[in-house]
Design an enzyme around this catalytic site. Sequence first.
Site, PDB file in Angstrom:
ATOM      1  NE  ARG A  69      -3.173   0.327   3.022  1.00 31.60           N
ATOM      2  CZ  ARG A  69      -2.488   0.758   4.223  1.00 31.60           C
ATOM      3  NH1 ARG A  69      -1.897   1.985   4.389  1.00 31.60           N
ATOM      4  NH2 ARG A  69      -2.552  -0.418   5.359  1.00 31.60           N
ATOM      5  CE1 TYR A 122     -13.640  13.419 -17.294  1.00 28.58           C
ATOM      6  CE2 TYR A 122     -13.729  12.800 -15.000  1.00 28.58           C
ATOM      7  CZ  TYR A 122     -13.709  12.305 -16.464  1.00 28.58           C
ATOM      8  OH  TYR A 122     -13.505  11.077 -16.594  1.00 28.58           O
ATOM      9  CG  ASP A 193      -7.991  17.826 -14.797  1.00 27.99           C
ATOM     10  OD1 ASP A 193      -7.054  17.335 -15.680  1.00 27.99           O
ATOM     11  OD2 ASP A 193      -8.732  17.221 -14.262  1.00 27.99           O
ATOM     12  CE  LYS A 218      -9.347  10.298 -19.648  1.00 27.64           C
ATOM     13  NZ  LYS A 218      -9.761  11.449 -18.864  1.00 27.64           N
TER      14      LYS A 218
HETATM   15  C1  PLP Z   1     -10.443  11.497 -17.826  1.00 25.59           C
HETATM   16  C2  PLP Z   1     -10.261  12.755 -16.907  1.00 25.59           C
HETATM   17  C3  PLP Z   1     -10.333  13.064 -15.552  1.00 25.59           C
HETATM   18  C4  PLP Z   1     -10.729  11.669 -14.948  1.00 25.59           C
HETATM   19  O1  PLP Z   1      -9.499  10.629 -14.966  1.00 25.59           O
HETATM   20  P1  PLP Z   1      -9.738   9.302 -14.581  1.00 25.59           P
HETATM   21  O2  PLP Z   1      -8.311   8.497 -14.883  1.00 25.59           O
HETATM   22  O3  PLP Z   1     -10.802   8.680 -15.712  1.00 25.59           O
HETATM   23  O4  PLP Z   1     -10.330   8.957 -13.372  1.00 25.59           O
HETATM   24  C5  PLP Z   1     -10.175  14.038 -15.112  1.00 25.59           C
HETATM   25  N1  PLP Z   1     -10.173  15.300 -15.803  1.00 25.59           N
HETATM   26  C6  PLP Z   1     -10.020  15.340 -17.008  1.00 25.59           C
HETATM   27  C7  PLP Z   1      -9.692  16.676 -17.558  1.00 25.59           C
HETATM   28  C8  PLP Z   1     -10.041  14.277 -17.826  1.00 25.59           C
HETATM   29  O5  PLP Z   1      -9.934  14.062 -18.998  1.00 25.59           O
END
Ligand code: PLP
Length: 402
Positions: A69, A122, A193, A218
């Site tokens: 962990r 998001y 983000d 992504k």
């Molecule tokens: C996909 C995404 C998230 C969330 O990420 P996960 O890996 O699916 O939890 C957050 N912010 C943005 C801009 C995203 O494209």
Amino acid sequence: MPKKKSNAKNWRPATLAIHGRGRLPKAHHAVSTPIVHTSNYYFETAGEVEDFMRAKGQGKVTREHEYARYGNPTQQETERKLAAIEAAERAVLYTSGMAAVLLVLMTYMKPGGHIIFTGDCYRQTRDFATNFLGKFGIAHAIADPTAEAIEKAIQPNTNIIFTESPTNPYLRVLDIPAIVKVARARNIMTIIDATLATPYNIRPLELGVDVVIHSATKYLGGHNDLMAGVALGSSALMTDLYKMQRMIGATPGPLTCFLLERGLKTFGMRMEHHNRAGLAVAQMLEAHPKIEKVWYPALPSHPDHKIAREQMKGFGSVISFLVKGGNTETRSFIDALELFLITPSLGGSESLVTQMSTMSFFDYPEEYRKKIGMVDNLVRLALGLEDVEDLIADLKQALDRV
Ligand SMILES: *Cc1c(COP(=O)(O)O)cnc(C)c1O
């Protein structure tokens, strides 16, 4: 081994994604980082445990691992590379992008505090704000994605500005230096983000942002085959995040980290392709008679074109547009595509397509959906790594069939 002088401080993102800030000794002299599937790591003697615990109490690390962990070797190596690419002192990996968003917020939010989010953010981040923050005694505001609107939303108790740039699906690009200036003057923490930009296309820490978050699911992972998230920033700010990550066990497992580290080896090449493909497809769509409007920051028609050109090196491979007509025309276009898979997400090798009103926002009341711009003929493409000519040909034949 004689120590070589390192030029790592001059390396660029593609090199850093492969080598990090330089070579560390690796188990078995393996070129790739071995996957260590174990839940715990043993000690040789009882005395070793005591020495380890005493050193740990004094903030010293005398051995890398004790319990899964708390982390694993592949995770550590991947965090090291991500930090190098972002030019951050430290990176903390999570099991998903949303785990990163929530744990960063939960670490830094304060009872009685106020958090500003940017609109067009998001979906799950927005839902956390509207459905859960209140339970912790925290107020929030959702401001339009501009520096002026964010400044206007500031309250005396605002302690975090949580931004996203570019946003999704309208790809709004924020004036980051302007937001940082406003925030710093009031001692407000800034978090971004930057999933859609990646450290290849934007450098938020260099522009003064405190913490950068990416969904590594992504572009960083890049192959539509893993889930992970990462937060990056100064060692001081990462210390509490690291503690929370270990406490909760939001630590990605060794196989996920291996896949992510492997994906990073082609990060530079992939981003070059994504940037080129994004521009070519956006230009084709904007000139097409069956398209009403296109949002892509490289196009002079985009509302944030000027800021984007100042801040970004490239504009990625997410493109949003309106098909002329309504639901019927839009669906016949999407169904006629051969190379694009109908699924959310972005940044991977396969090209993806979504009709935003049905995919991510279907459960919202229609009125509200329209208010936030999720109209039926809004389509989002996330281009993959296929040959651009083939993607363009596929889009054209599908539009011909509308
Ligand atoms: C996909 C995404 C998230 C969330 O990420 P996960 O890996 O699916 O939890 C957050 N912010 C943005 C801009 C995203 O494209």
